[in-house]
Scaffold this active site. Structure first.
Site, PDB file in Angstrom:
ATOM      1  N   TYR A  58       0.844  -1.194   0.000  1.00 41.37           N
ATOM      2  CA  TYR A  58       0.000   0.000   0.000  1.00 41.37           C
ATOM      3  C   TYR A  58       0.882   1.248   0.000  1.00 41.37           C
ATOM      4  O   TYR A  58       1.802   1.374   0.806  1.00 41.37           O
ATOM      5  CB  TYR A  58      -0.902   0.048   1.233  1.00 41.37           C
ATOM      6  CG  TYR A  58      -1.983  -1.003   1.284  1.00 41.37           C
ATOM      7  CD1 TYR A  58      -2.290  -1.785   0.179  1.00 41.37           C
ATOM      8  CD2 TYR A  58      -2.707  -1.207   2.450  1.00 41.37           C
ATOM      9  CE1 TYR A  58      -3.294  -2.742   0.246  1.00 41.37           C
ATOM     10  CE2 TYR A  58      -3.712  -2.156   2.527  1.00 41.37           C
ATOM     11  CZ  TYR A  58      -4.001  -2.929   1.423  1.00 41.37           C
ATOM     12  OH  TYR A  58      -4.990  -3.871   1.489  1.00 41.37           O
ATOM     13  N   HIS A 136      -1.055 -11.918   0.481  1.00 40.29           N
ATOM     14  CA  HIS A 136      -1.928 -10.926  -0.131  1.00 40.29           C
ATOM     15  C   HIS A 136      -2.782 -11.470  -1.274  1.00 40.29           C
ATOM     16  O   HIS A 136      -3.976 -11.163  -1.359  1.00 40.29           O
ATOM     17  CB  HIS A 136      -1.081  -9.748  -0.640  1.00 40.29           C
ATOM     18  CG  HIS A 136      -1.819  -8.461  -0.713  1.00 40.29           C
ATOM     19  ND1 HIS A 136      -1.225  -7.244  -0.539  1.00 40.29           N
ATOM     20  CD2 HIS A 136      -3.124  -8.181  -0.930  1.00 40.29           C
ATOM     21  CE1 HIS A 136      -2.118  -6.270  -0.660  1.00 40.29           C
ATOM     22  NE2 HIS A 136      -3.273  -6.829  -0.900  1.00 40.29           N
ATOM     23  N   SER A 216     -13.140  -4.045   1.136  1.00 45.27           N
ATOM     24  CA  SER A 216     -14.072  -3.246   0.342  1.00 45.27           C
ATOM     25  C   SER A 216     -15.515  -3.583   0.705  1.00 45.27           C
ATOM     26  O   SER A 216     -16.352  -3.799  -0.181  1.00 45.27           O
ATOM     27  CB  SER A 216     -13.836  -3.441  -1.163  1.00 45.27           C
ATOM     28  OG  SER A 216     -14.513  -2.463  -1.926  1.00 45.27           O
ATOM     29  N   PRO A 217     -15.848  -3.621   2.006  1.00 44.22           N
ATOM     30  CA  PRO A 217     -17.199  -4.030   2.393  1.00 44.22           C
ATOM     31  C   PRO A 217     -18.275  -3.016   2.046  1.00 44.22           C
ATOM     32  O   PRO A 217     -19.464  -3.337   2.115  1.00 44.22           O
ATOM     33  CB  PRO A 217     -17.080  -4.194   3.912  1.00 44.22           C
ATOM     34  CG  PRO A 217     -16.009  -3.234   4.295  1.00 44.22           C
ATOM     35  CD  PRO A 217     -15.018  -3.284   3.167  1.00 44.22           C
ATOM     36  N   LEU A 218     -17.867  -1.811   1.668  1.00 46.07           N
ATOM     37  CA  LEU A 218     -18.836  -0.782   1.280  1.00 46.07           C
ATOM     38  C   LEU A 218     -18.798  -0.525  -0.219  1.00 46.07           C
ATOM     39  O   LEU A 218     -19.328   0.477  -0.696  1.00 46.07           O
ATOM     40  CB  LEU A 218     -18.554   0.525   2.038  1.00 46.07           C
ATOM     41  CG  LEU A 218     -18.615   0.404   3.565  1.00 46.07           C
ATOM     42  CD1 LEU A 218     -18.274   1.735   4.218  1.00 46.07           C
ATOM     43  CD2 LEU A 218     -19.992  -0.076   4.012  1.00 46.07           C
ATOM     44  N   GLY A 219     -18.184  -1.417  -0.964  1.00 47.95           N
ATOM     45  CA  GLY A 219     -18.108  -1.249  -2.409  1.00 47.95           C
ATOM     46  C   GLY A 219     -19.480  -1.101  -3.032  1.00 47.95           C
ATOM     47  O   GLY A 219     -20.400  -1.864  -2.751  1.00 47.95           O
TER      48      GLY A 219
END
Length: 294
Positions: A58, A136, A216-219
Site C-alpha cells: 500500500y 496478499h 471493500s465491504p462498502l463497495g
C-alpha cells in the site's frame, strides 16, 4: 463496541472490535493532512475499532513509483507512535504484492521474497513480532502449495503471531489449513452488497473456525444515485431505520456469520465513526431476508 475473536487455543485469542479499519487509503501525498489522519485514528480507537489492516504494497500511487512499497506501513507506524497507542491496536499487514516502477502492482510469492517481506515489514512497523501476517494474493507463477509452505516457515520462525490468507478460494483455504493448522486464523476476501461471490469462503471459515475479514465491504455504496439504482433495499432500509446505508451494509455483513469482521476504509473521523456504529445495529430476520434477496 461489541467484539469478535481472532485466533484459537494454540496461538492464543484476541478480542477485536467487530468493525475493523482498512488503511489502504491512508496517505500524505497532499489530499490528507497528517492531523486529519491522526484524528481518524483517534476516532477509530474511541469508537472501539482495534483491528487495523495495512499491507507492504500500500502506498500513495504513481508519483512515488516503486517507492510506494512499504509507504503505508511506515505511515501507520508513525501515526501510532505519535499518538502513543501501539498497545491499543491489533495490527495486520500483508505480503505477496509488490509495487513496480510507475506505481504498478505486481505479484511475487516466491519463498525468497516472502522471507524478505516479513523482515522488511517488521522493520517498517517497528515491532518484534507481527500480530497478523497475511498472504496478499495467489501468484500464478508460484504453486499455492509452495506458497503455503513459505507461510508455514514464517509462522514457525516466531516473527508473526498469526497467519492469514487474502483473496483465496475455498480449496486454497482448505489446503492452507491442512498445512498451517492453528497458525492460520483468518481469510480476507472481497465481500459487499455489490460483491457476494465470497459467500462460499465465509462458509468454509465457519467450518474451520477462521475469521473472515471482508475487504471493500462498502463497495458500490459510495454514490447516492448508484446506491438507489443498484441497492435500493439497503437505501430504503437505511431510511426506515434512520441510519446510513453504509451502516446497514456492515450490519448485514456482520449478520452473515459471527466470524465476519468487516474492515471498511476511512480517512476522516466522521467516516470511521459511522462505520463503527454498525456494530450495534441489529437487523431483524425479515430485514436480513429483504437484503439477502436484493
Amino acid at each position: 463496541m461489541r467484539t469478535r475473536t481472532l485466533g484459537n487455543d494454540t496461538v492464543g485469542t484476541v478480542e477485536v472490535g467487530a468493525i475493523g479499519l482498512g488503511l489502504m487509503t491512508f496517505d500524505q501525498s497532499g489530499s490528507q493532512p497528517r492531523e486529519q489522519l491522526l484524528d481518524t485514528v483517534r476516532a477509530a480507537l474511541d469508537a472501539g475499532v482495534t483491528l487495523f489492516d495495512t499491507a507492504d504494497a500500500y502506498g500513495p500511487g504513481d508519483e512515488l513509483g516503486d517507492g510506494a512499497q512499504g509507504a503505508n506501513e511506515r505511515l501507520i507506524a508513525s501515526l501510532l507512535d505519535e499518538l502513543g497507542v501501539r498497545d491499543q491496536v491489533f495490527l495486520a499487514t500483508k505480503a505477496g504484492h509488490v509495487r513496480a516502477a510507475g506505481g504498478a502492482w505486481a505479484l511475487d510469492s516466491s519463498p525468497d521474497h516472502l522471507r524478505q517481506a516479513v523482515d522488511a515489514s517488521l522493520e517498517r512497523l517497528g515491532v518484534e513480532r507481527i500480530d497478523l501476517w497475511q498472504h496478499h494474493r495467489p501468484d500464478p507463477e508460484v504453486p499455492y502449495e509452495e506458497v503455503v509452505g513459505s507461510l508455514r516457515e514464517v509462522a514457525e520462525s516466531g516473527k508473526v503471531r498469526m497467519v492469514g490468507l487474502s483473496n483465496a478460494n475455498a480449496a486454497q483455504i482448505r489446503l492452507a489449513h491442512t498445512v498451517l493448522g492453528d497458525s492460520l486464523v483468518s481469510v480476507q476476501n472481497q465481500f459487499s452488497p455489490a460483491f457476494r461471490t465470497s459467500a462460499p469462503e465465509i462458509d468454509v471459515c465457519d467450518e474451520l473456525g477462521l475469521a473472515f475479514l471482508p475487504w471493500s465491504p462498502l463497495g458500490g455504496l459510495g454514490d447516492a444515485k448508484a446506491l438507489a439504482d443498484k441497492h435500493p433495499a439497503f437505501a430504503d432500509l437505511a431510511a426506515d431505520r434512520g441510519v446510513s446505508p453504509q451502516q446497514v451494509a456492515l450490519a448485514w455483513e456482520l449478520a452473515q456469520s459471527p466470524r465476519v469482521i468487516p474492515i471498511p476504509g476511512a480517512k476522516r473521523p466522521q467516516s470511521v465513526r459511522d462505520s463503527a456504529a454498525a456494530a450495534d445495529l441489529d437487523l431483524s430476520p425479515d430485514e436480513l431476508a429483504r437484503l439477502d434477496a436484493s
